[in-house]
Write a protein that holds these residues in place. Structure first.
Motif, PDB file in Angstrom:
ATOM      1  N   MET A  39      27.946  -4.049  23.959  1.00 20.06           N
ATOM      2  CA  MET A  39      29.381  -3.841  24.142  1.00 20.06           C
ATOM      3  C   MET A  39      29.750  -3.685  25.616  1.00 20.06           C
ATOM      4  O   MET A  39      30.700  -2.979  25.944  1.00 20.06           O
ATOM      5  CB  MET A  39      29.823  -2.595  23.364  1.00 20.06           C
ATOM      6  CG  MET A  39      29.672  -2.722  21.850  1.00 20.06           C
ATOM      7  SD  MET A  39      29.841  -1.141  21.011  1.00 20.06           S
ATOM      8  CE  MET A  39      31.445  -0.630  21.562  1.00 20.06           C
ATOM      9  N   ALA A  40      28.994  -4.334  26.489  1.00 18.58           N
ATOM     10  CA  ALA A  40      29.281  -4.206  27.919  1.00 18.58           C
ATOM     11  C   ALA A  40      30.696  -4.681  28.247  1.00 18.58           C
ATOM     12  O   ALA A  40      31.393  -4.080  29.068  1.00 18.58           O
ATOM     13  CB  ALA A  40      28.256  -5.011  28.724  1.00 18.58           C
ATOM     14  N   LEU A  41      31.126  -5.747  27.591  1.00 23.98           N
ATOM     15  CA  LEU A  41      32.473  -6.265  27.845  1.00 23.98           C
ATOM     16  C   LEU A  41      33.550  -5.285  27.379  1.00 23.98           C
ATOM     17  O   LEU A  41      34.618  -5.187  27.983  1.00 23.98           O
ATOM     18  CB  LEU A  41      32.655  -7.616  27.142  1.00 23.98           C
ATOM     19  CG  LEU A  41      33.921  -8.404  27.477  1.00 23.98           C
ATOM     20  CD1 LEU A  41      34.029  -8.629  28.985  1.00 23.98           C
ATOM     21  CD2 LEU A  41      33.929  -9.738  26.745  1.00 23.98           C
ATOM     22  N   MET A  42      33.224  -4.529  26.305  1.00 25.72           N
ATOM     23  CA  MET A  42      34.175  -3.514  25.835  1.00 25.72           C
ATOM     24  C   MET A  42      34.339  -2.412  26.874  1.00 25.72           C
ATOM     25  O   MET A  42      35.450  -1.905  27.100  1.00 25.72           O
ATOM     26  CB  MET A  42      33.689  -2.918  24.515  1.00 25.72           C
ATOM     27  CG  MET A  42      34.602  -1.839  23.946  1.00 25.72           C
ATOM     28  SD  MET A  42      36.238  -2.454  23.486  1.00 25.72           S
ATOM     29  CE  MET A  42      35.926  -2.900  21.787  1.00 25.72           C
ATOM     30  N   GLY A  43      33.234  -2.029  27.532  1.00 29.70           N
ATOM     31  CA  GLY A  43      33.333  -1.037  28.599  1.00 29.70           C
ATOM     32  C   GLY A  43      34.225  -1.517  29.725  1.00 29.70           C
ATOM     33  O   GLY A  43      35.035  -0.760  30.280  1.00 29.70           O
ATOM     34  N   ASP A  44      34.095  -2.786  30.078  1.00 27.43           N
ATOM     35  CA  ASP A  44      34.948  -3.375  31.116  1.00 27.43           C
ATOM     36  C   ASP A  44      36.409  -3.358  30.671  1.00 27.43           C
ATOM     37  O   ASP A  44      37.317  -3.057  31.456  1.00 27.43           O
ATOM     38  CB  ASP A  44      34.482  -4.806  31.389  1.00 27.43           C
ATOM     39  CG  ASP A  44      35.008  -5.347  32.701  1.00 27.43           C
ATOM     40  OD1 ASP A  44      35.338  -4.535  33.586  1.00 27.43           O
ATOM     41  OD2 ASP A  44      35.110  -6.571  32.846  1.00 27.43           O
ATOM     42  N   ALA A  45      36.620  -3.680  29.381  1.00 26.45           N
ATOM     43  CA  ALA A  45      37.989  -3.732  28.856  1.00 26.45           C
ATOM     44  C   ALA A  45      38.663  -2.362  28.889  1.00 26.45           C
ATOM     45  O   ALA A  45      39.804  -2.215  29.347  1.00 26.45           O
ATOM     46  CB  ALA A  45      37.962  -4.264  27.426  1.00 26.45           C
ATOM     47  N   ILE A  46      37.941  -1.340  28.424  1.00 27.15           N
ATOM     48  CA  ILE A  46      38.525   0.007  28.391  1.00 27.15           C
ATOM     49  C   ILE A  46      38.846   0.488  29.807  1.00 27.15           C
ATOM     50  O   ILE A  46      39.908   1.077  30.060  1.00 27.15           O
ATOM     51  CB  ILE A  46      37.555   0.996  27.708  1.00 27.15           C
ATOM     52  CG1 ILE A  46      37.344   0.608  26.240  1.00 27.15           C
ATOM     53  CG2 ILE A  46      38.104   2.417  27.804  1.00 27.15           C
ATOM     54  CD1 ILE A  46      38.553   0.736  25.367  1.00 27.15           C
ATOM     55  N   SER A  47      37.929   0.214  30.740  1.00 26.19           N
ATOM     56  CA  SER A  47      38.146   0.696  32.108  1.00 26.19           C
ATOM     57  C   SER A  47      39.387   0.065  32.734  1.00 26.19           C
ATOM     58  O   SER A  47      40.110   0.733  33.480  1.00 26.19           O
ATOM     59  CB  SER A  47      36.910   0.410  32.966  1.00 26.19           C
ATOM     60  OG  SER A  47      36.692  -0.981  33.085  1.00 26.19           O
ATOM     61  N   HIS A  48      39.654  -1.200  32.427  1.00 26.05           N
ATOM     62  CA  HIS A  48      40.845  -1.853  32.973  1.00 26.05           C
ATOM     63  C   HIS A  48      42.108  -1.462  32.204  1.00 26.05           C
ATOM     64  O   HIS A  48      43.195  -1.382  32.777  1.00 26.05           O
ATOM     65  CB  HIS A  48      40.685  -3.373  32.939  1.00 26.05           C
ATOM     66  CG  HIS A  48      39.761  -3.904  33.996  1.00 26.05           C
ATOM     67  ND1 HIS A  48      38.397  -3.708  33.943  1.00 26.05           N
ATOM     68  CD2 HIS A  48      39.997  -4.617  35.124  1.00 26.05           C
ATOM     69  CE1 HIS A  48      37.839  -4.275  34.995  1.00 26.05           C
ATOM     70  NE2 HIS A  48      38.785  -4.829  35.733  1.00 26.05           N
ATOM     71  N   ALA A  49      41.938  -1.244  30.902  1.00 25.68           N
ATOM     72  CA  ALA A  49      43.110  -1.020  30.055  1.00 25.68           C
ATOM     73  C   ALA A  49      43.729   0.357  30.224  1.00 25.68           C
ATOM     74  O   ALA A  49      44.846   0.592  29.741  1.00 25.68           O
ATOM     75  CB  ALA A  49      42.724  -1.221  28.588  1.00 25.68           C
ATOM     76  N   VAL A  50      43.035   1.288  30.890  1.00 24.56           N
ATOM     77  CA  VAL A  50      43.627   2.615  31.092  1.00 24.56           C
ATOM     78  C   VAL A  50      44.658   2.602  32.217  1.00 24.56           C
ATOM     79  O   VAL A  50      45.401   3.569  32.391  1.00 24.56           O
ATOM     80  CB  VAL A  50      42.547   3.680  31.404  1.00 24.56           C
ATOM     81  CG1 VAL A  50      41.548   3.795  30.264  1.00 24.56           C
ATOM     82  CG2 VAL A  50      41.831   3.379  32.704  1.00 24.56           C
ATOM     83  N   LEU A  51      44.727   1.511  32.964  1.00 28.08           N
ATOM     84  CA  LEU A  51      45.641   1.467  34.118  1.00 28.08           C
ATOM     85  C   LEU A  51      47.115   1.676  33.728  1.00 28.08           C
ATOM     86  O   LEU A  51      47.820   2.425  34.417  1.00 28.08           O
ATOM     87  CB  LEU A  51      45.465   0.151  34.877  1.00 28.08           C
ATOM     88  CG  LEU A  51      46.176   0.066  36.225  1.00 28.08           C
ATOM     89  CD1 LEU A  51      45.700   1.164  37.159  1.00 28.08           C
ATOM     90  CD2 LEU A  51      45.931  -1.305  36.876  1.00 28.08           C
ATOM     91  N   PRO A  52      47.630   1.039  32.644  1.00 27.13           N
ATOM     92  CA  PRO A  52      49.025   1.327  32.264  1.00 27.13           C
ATOM     93  C   PRO A  52      49.258   2.806  31.976  1.00 27.13           C
ATOM     94  O   PRO A  52      50.311   3.352  32.323  1.00 27.13           O
ATOM     95  CB  PRO A  52      49.226   0.471  31.007  1.00 27.13           C
ATOM     96  CG  PRO A  52      48.195  -0.581  31.065  1.00 27.13           C
ATOM     97  CD  PRO A  52      47.024   0.022  31.768  1.00 27.13           C
ATOM     98  N   GLY A  53      48.291   3.459  31.353  1.00 30.19           N
ATOM     99  CA  GLY A  53      48.429   4.883  31.062  1.00 30.19           C
ATOM    100  C   GLY A  53      48.497   5.710  32.332  1.00 30.19           C
ATOM    101  O   GLY A  53      49.264   6.677  32.422  1.00 30.19           O
ATOM    102  N   VAL A  54      47.666   5.325  33.324  1.00 31.60           N
ATOM    103  CA  VAL A  54      47.714   6.022  34.619  1.00 31.60           C
ATOM    104  C   VAL A  54      49.088   5.844  35.268  1.00 31.60           C
ATOM    105  O   VAL A  54      49.686   6.812  35.769  1.00 31.60           O
ATOM    106  CB  VAL A  54      46.605   5.487  35.547  1.00 31.60           C
ATOM    107  CG1 VAL A  54      46.725   6.104  36.946  1.00 31.60           C
ATOM    108  CG2 VAL A  54      45.235   5.780  34.970  1.00 31.60           C
TER     109      VAL A  54
END
Length: 286
Positions: A39-54
């Motif tokens: 799930m390495a790609l999922m880790g990349d996805a989550i790390s980028h996807a938190v930006l709107p929340g920030v």
């Protein structure tokens, strides 16, 4: 010595040291499961996807932790909903959701015109960690380590064979989303250290390094946590001495350790294997 003196004398260095070491440990622990489950790609996805929340958190004037965790969990649910209810495969749904979320985050930050430095969010700045951020990282680290300790057997079985785990009566989908929640927490805790873009290096590289050295999950988790913490200390030291950005240097430290193990590990090392092959050929020649 100068580095040690700085840690002993300056509060911001003490906060940076504690925070980066904890981030290295928990990234290594969760990264082990991410690597084993492919799930390495999922880790990349989550790390980028938190930006709107920030970005939304800055706009509302609240701690970025709440917005980032919310968008991270929504991203994991969105990826699961698309891949399970359409012909779109898992890797394509990950790319679809995380690219959209990352783009939305950049747009929101631009519209907010906040004082938040986009570069700091993207690449981190562990030397600017506040006391509240350090304690938040400590709390997240405790939650992650306790959760892994309590549910170790479930995580072990489901990581190696989901079909057998389901046959044993384990709720594999719940375990999957549980790991996604822990991954989101670790990602958010890592933002100040290595930033949105480079957090995946802390999740994947130390765990991959440990994977080259052992076949036991418990040993792999311990080694990954050690390599993560060691990378954080090396990166913090080099960035402090040479006045370089800490996040990229920490990421490069993880890569440097991986390259050393990739070349010289006792069983998987490329150099040792080449030497064994040459020795074997020499023996056959004699």
């Amino acid at each position: 010595m100068e580095f040690i003196n700085d840690i002993m004398n300056y509060a911001f260095m003490q906060r940076a040291f504690v925070t980066s070491v904890i981030v290295g440990i928990i990234c290594g622990v969760i990264g082990s499961f991410i690597v084993l489950r492919g799930m390495a790609l999922m880790g990349d996805a989550i790390s980028h996807a938190v930006l709107p929340g920030v970005a939304i958190s800055y706009m509302l004037g609240i701690n970025y932790f709440y917005g980032a965790v919310l968008t991270g969990i929504l991203t994991a649910l969105g990826i699961g909903a698309i891949s399970q209810n359409s012909r779109v495969k898992s890797d394509a749904s990950i790319g679809l959701v995380f690219s959209a979320a990352f783009a939305l985050g950049i747009v929101l930050i631009t519209l907010a015109r906040s004082a938040a430095d986009l570069t700091q969010i993207l690449f981190g700045n562990v030397l600017a960690v506040r006391s509240s951020d350090m304690w938040l990282t400590i709390i997240v680290g405790a939650i992650v380590l306790i959760a892994v300790f309590v549910f170790y057997k479930e995580l072990l079985v489901s990581s190696f064979d989901e079909t057998m785990a389901a046959a044993y009566g384990l709720k594999t989908r719940m375990i999957h989303y549980g790991i996604m929640v822990l991954l989101t927490l670790v990602t958010v805790a890592s933002l100040q250290t290595v930033g949105v873009i480079l957090v995946v290096s802390m999740l994947i590289t130390p765990a991959s390094t440990a994977y080259l050295l052992t076949n036991r999950l418990s040993t792999m988790i311990g080694l990954a946590a050690f390599f993560g913490a060691l990378s954080s200390i090396i990166g913090l030291y080099i960035s402090n001495i040479n006045n370089l950005p800490s996040g990229p240097i920490i990421a490069l430290a993880t890569t440097g350790i991986f390259v050393l193990v990739f070349l010289f590990s006792p069983k998987q090392g490329v150099v040792w294997r080449a030497m064994k092959v040459n020795r074997h050929r020499a023996n056959l020649g004699n």
